[in-house]
Design a protein around this motif. Sequence first.
Motif, PDB file in Angstrom:
ATOM      1  N   VAL A   1      12.178  39.199  14.530  1.00  0.00           N
ATOM      2  CA  VAL A   1      11.831  38.742  13.174  1.00  0.00           C
ATOM      3  C   VAL A   1      11.751  37.216  13.155  1.00  0.00           C
ATOM      4  O   VAL A   1      10.835  36.629  12.565  1.00  0.00           O
ATOM      5  CB  VAL A   1      12.871  39.253  12.159  1.00  0.00           C
ATOM      6  N   MET A   2      12.702  36.572  13.817  1.00  0.00           N
ATOM      7  CA  MET A   2      12.718  35.121  13.859  1.00  0.00           C
ATOM      8  C   MET A   2      11.485  34.570  14.573  1.00  0.00           C
ATOM      9  O   MET A   2      10.941  33.521  14.191  1.00  0.00           O
ATOM     10  CB  MET A   2      13.981  34.639  14.568  1.00  0.00           C
TER      11      MET A   2
ATOM     12  N   MET B   1       8.967  31.701  13.445  1.00  0.00           N
ATOM     13  CA  MET B   1       8.642  30.521  14.237  1.00  0.00           C
ATOM     14  C   MET B   1       7.136  30.320  14.330  1.00  0.00           C
ATOM     15  O   MET B   1       6.639  29.178  14.288  1.00  0.00           O
ATOM     16  CB  MET B   1       9.244  30.659  15.638  1.00  0.00           C
ATOM     17  N   VAL B   2       6.406  31.415  14.489  1.00  0.00           N
ATOM     18  CA  VAL B   2       4.947  31.313  14.559  1.00  0.00           C
ATOM     19  C   VAL B   2       4.396  30.771  13.241  1.00  0.00           C
ATOM     20  O   VAL B   2       3.544  29.865  13.223  1.00  0.00           O
ATOM     21  CB  VAL B   2       4.331  32.682  14.892  1.00  0.00           C
TER      22      VAL B   2
ATOM     23  N   LEU C   1      10.853  30.504   6.236  1.00  0.00           N
ATOM     24  CA  LEU C   1      12.290  30.352   6.016  1.00  0.00           C
ATOM     25  C   LEU C   1      12.991  31.700   6.019  1.00  0.00           C
ATOM     26  O   LEU C   1      14.028  31.873   6.681  1.00  0.00           O
ATOM     27  CB  LEU C   1      12.531  29.629   4.687  1.00  0.00           C
ATOM     28  N   ALA C   2      12.436  32.670   5.314  1.00  0.00           N
ATOM     29  CA  ALA C   2      13.077  33.987   5.231  1.00  0.00           C
ATOM     30  C   ALA C   2      13.174  34.639   6.600  1.00  0.00           C
ATOM     31  O   ALA C   2      14.223  35.191   6.970  1.00  0.00           O
ATOM     32  CB  ALA C   2      12.281  34.876   4.274  1.00  0.00           C
ATOM     33  N   LEU C   3      12.111  34.580   7.390  1.00  0.00           N
ATOM     34  CA  LEU C   3      12.109  35.232   8.697  1.00  0.00           C
ATOM     35  C   LEU C   3      13.075  34.550   9.662  1.00  0.00           C
ATOM     36  O   LEU C   3      13.817  35.223  10.400  1.00  0.00           O
ATOM     37  CB  LEU C   3      10.691  35.224   9.270  1.00  0.00           C
TER      38      LEU C   3
ATOM     39  N   CYS D   1      18.643  34.203  12.304  1.00  0.00           N
ATOM     40  CA  CYS D   1      19.905  33.465  12.437  1.00  0.00           C
ATOM     41  C   CYS D   1      21.086  34.286  11.929  1.00  0.00           C
ATOM     42  O   CYS D   1      22.181  34.230  12.500  1.00  0.00           O
ATOM     43  CB  CYS D   1      19.811  32.145  11.672  1.00  0.00           C
ATOM     44  N   PHE D   2      20.883  35.035  10.868  1.00  0.00           N
ATOM     45  CA  PHE D   2      21.964  35.869  10.320  1.00  0.00           C
ATOM     46  C   PHE D   2      22.400  36.930  11.320  1.00  0.00           C
ATOM     47  O   PHE D   2      23.593  37.227  11.443  1.00  0.00           O
ATOM     48  CB  PHE D   2      21.510  36.529   9.027  1.00  0.00           C
ATOM     49  N   THR D   3      21.463  37.549  12.015  1.00  0.00           N
ATOM     50  CA  THR D   3      21.847  38.580  12.985  1.00  0.00           C
ATOM     51  C   THR D   3      22.624  37.965  14.141  1.00  0.00           C
ATOM     52  O   THR D   3      23.585  38.564  14.640  1.00  0.00           O
ATOM     53  CB  THR D   3      20.609  39.305  13.524  1.00  0.00           C
TER      54      THR D   3
END
Length: 776
Positions: free
Chosen positions: A182-183, A187-188, A218-220, A225-227
């Motif tokens: 997801v991150m 980033m893309v 930001l959401a992705l 980061c949360f995981t």
Amino acid sequence: MPAAEAATHAMLIATLACFAAAAVAPWLLRAGAPRGGMLLAVLPLGLLVWLLSLHGGTVLDGTAALESLPWMPGLQVAADFRFDGLSMLMSTLVLGIGSMVVAYSSRYMAGDDRAGRFFCYLLGFMGAMLGVVLADNLLLLFVFWELTSITSFMLIGYEHESEKSRAAALQGLIVTVAGGLVMLAGMVVLGELAGSYRISDILATDDLHTRPGAGLALALVVIGCFTKSAQFPFHFWLPNAMAAPSPVSAYLHSATMVKAGVYLLARLHPALGEHAHWFWWLVPAGAVTMLLGSAMAFRSSGVKRVLAYTTVMALGTLTMLLGMGAAVAAVTFLLVHALYKGALFLVAGIVDHEAGAKDIREASGLARALPVTAAFALIAAASAAGLPPLFGFIGKELLIETGLHVHALMGVAGAVAGGLVAVMMATLVLRVFFLGPMQAPAAHPHEAPWPMLIGPVVLGIGSVTFGLMPHLAESWLLQPAAGAVQPGAESHLALWHGFNLPLLLSALSLTAALLLFFAWPRWQPALAAWSLPERCGPEAGYGGLMRGLEALAARATDGLQSGLLRSYVLTVMVVALVFSGLTLVLRADIGLSASLFGAPGVVPGLIAVLVLVSAVAALDTRSALVSVIALGALGFGVALLYVWYSAPDLAITQVLIETLTTILLMLVIFRMPRFKRLSSRPARLRDGAVSVAFAALMTCLLWMVAGNREFDSISGWLLEHSVPDGHGRNVVNVILVDFRALDTLGEIFVLALAAVGVYALLRERNVSKRDGRFAA
């Protein structure tokens, strides 16, 4: 490599040196775990000193050191590295604590036949984590990010004979890798918005947070980061990861891996921190994680599990502080937590290794047998509880003060979480080391050897020194790090700020902690028996999701993996028809032209009719002989088309192949079973309709390709260069032998491999005949 060039690429060399050490660790450990492990411990310490000597002065002057090495020039991707205040702080934790953990492991893993494998995984993780904190390119950072997930998977599952270890490792891998994917999408989006994937360029883009798509990026990124940093609702994997050996827990889950998500949020704060959603993503999630971690620690009794949940609390605190824009408080608490939690995890390993105790209730009075361990465990626990004059007191005061600036409830929440942590630190250290008669599962508990004491002693001294002289940490590490997270941020750390509201709340939390300390033995069993969090919490949702995926996979396998080739072909054709066919139908500019190739003429038309009739005859006949003849006629009809359109070489190849195939089929036809109708009439009609539709799709696609040339034909270039470059006038031969030599070589290799397989089968059949295993 010359010294000047090595200095130019110091960050790359330091990262690769960790991976090189991981590669040689198994061979080095064959000489003996203690000696080999201590040699390996020198490497990260030396790398840290080297990096600080090269770039430390630059960072303290307020400038970031940058390195760049071409990686994929065709895609404009370089191996970019950045060493600024934040990188310096994180590198100090990764390499400094890493050196202590490696030295600790040299005795902890002594006698383990798989110690070489353990050090290989540990140093590989160290290299990946160092790459994360030094990378100045989003794509390079993602590569190292996923390497941390893979190496931590191997470390958590080191005791692979244990089902618990395997399950914990798999759970951590699935959660962190899923979040990483997801991150990557975020980033893309972020890289495309900024027009560059280099982090330095992204941070220098002033209006990035206002551009369309910044909220999605930001959401992705936040979810990834949360995981990684175990934020609610992804917090459950971290306590389960305590199935790993204690050195792994001390390194991965207190100082490095779980800080990776916090690090990336801090790194991107200058670019996205002013976005309207930044506060609402980070502060609520961080506050919930902070309170949940401290509450779950209070209901636990396992030594490492208590430490794990207090780590969850600390990670929530860091996320909340970053959401508030409190860079100084965030980097201070990050260092505070690394010092006391690294020491406590190493102490937990000593208690397990030397006294055999894994639960708080299994041991008491161990200070008599482990005096040095007990002394530094007390220092680390006091810092975690926020007692003066330790560094943890300063971190706790900053947490409460920052929370009060945002809202009174946030300050109270910080005090409550700190109080619960203080209860568990007191319970852990006082009950295990100082209260009651000496007892432990091991018959003769004793002090740990000095390599295992290095970490707790150094980290404990750090908590005391930075508490009494906070300006040392402030000037060397914290001020540069805070400036990298929030340009212009200034820190004024002090042990005493006078009597104020944060001090009052801290004192009240410690008073409540003292009362709860005496109540814990009565309350903890009832709280531990309360199973609602396990039955209805996020971990239960994870389990349900995994079971659902397994059921879905079983049904999909039963439906798709039927073992019938015709079913596989039908599935592929239907999928292609659905996606490609719908695309063609929805397009308004298909551009099919009936006059593209001109009138076919009488002879090609007759040949095409022959080919179609042969195909229908091969499908409709019940005789194997007629089917072979019809297929041969079809092939020879295609050869006639090649001749008509002036392609004699293709025609000759087609004739040879068809002749050989027909002869082979005729030789084996009498050993083939009789034709049977294996499908019903509706199934045959369905298959026929799909086949006709698929043929129409392929015809349309080829027609479009032939009629829509974006570039000039390459045939002119091939004709021009055939003789001077390929030394041949037969252009087709030159293409196959020279211009497409690797392709031809691959085809030759496949044919040779098939010939070897056929020869082996024939030889086996002849041997079996001689042995009498064939009846007829």
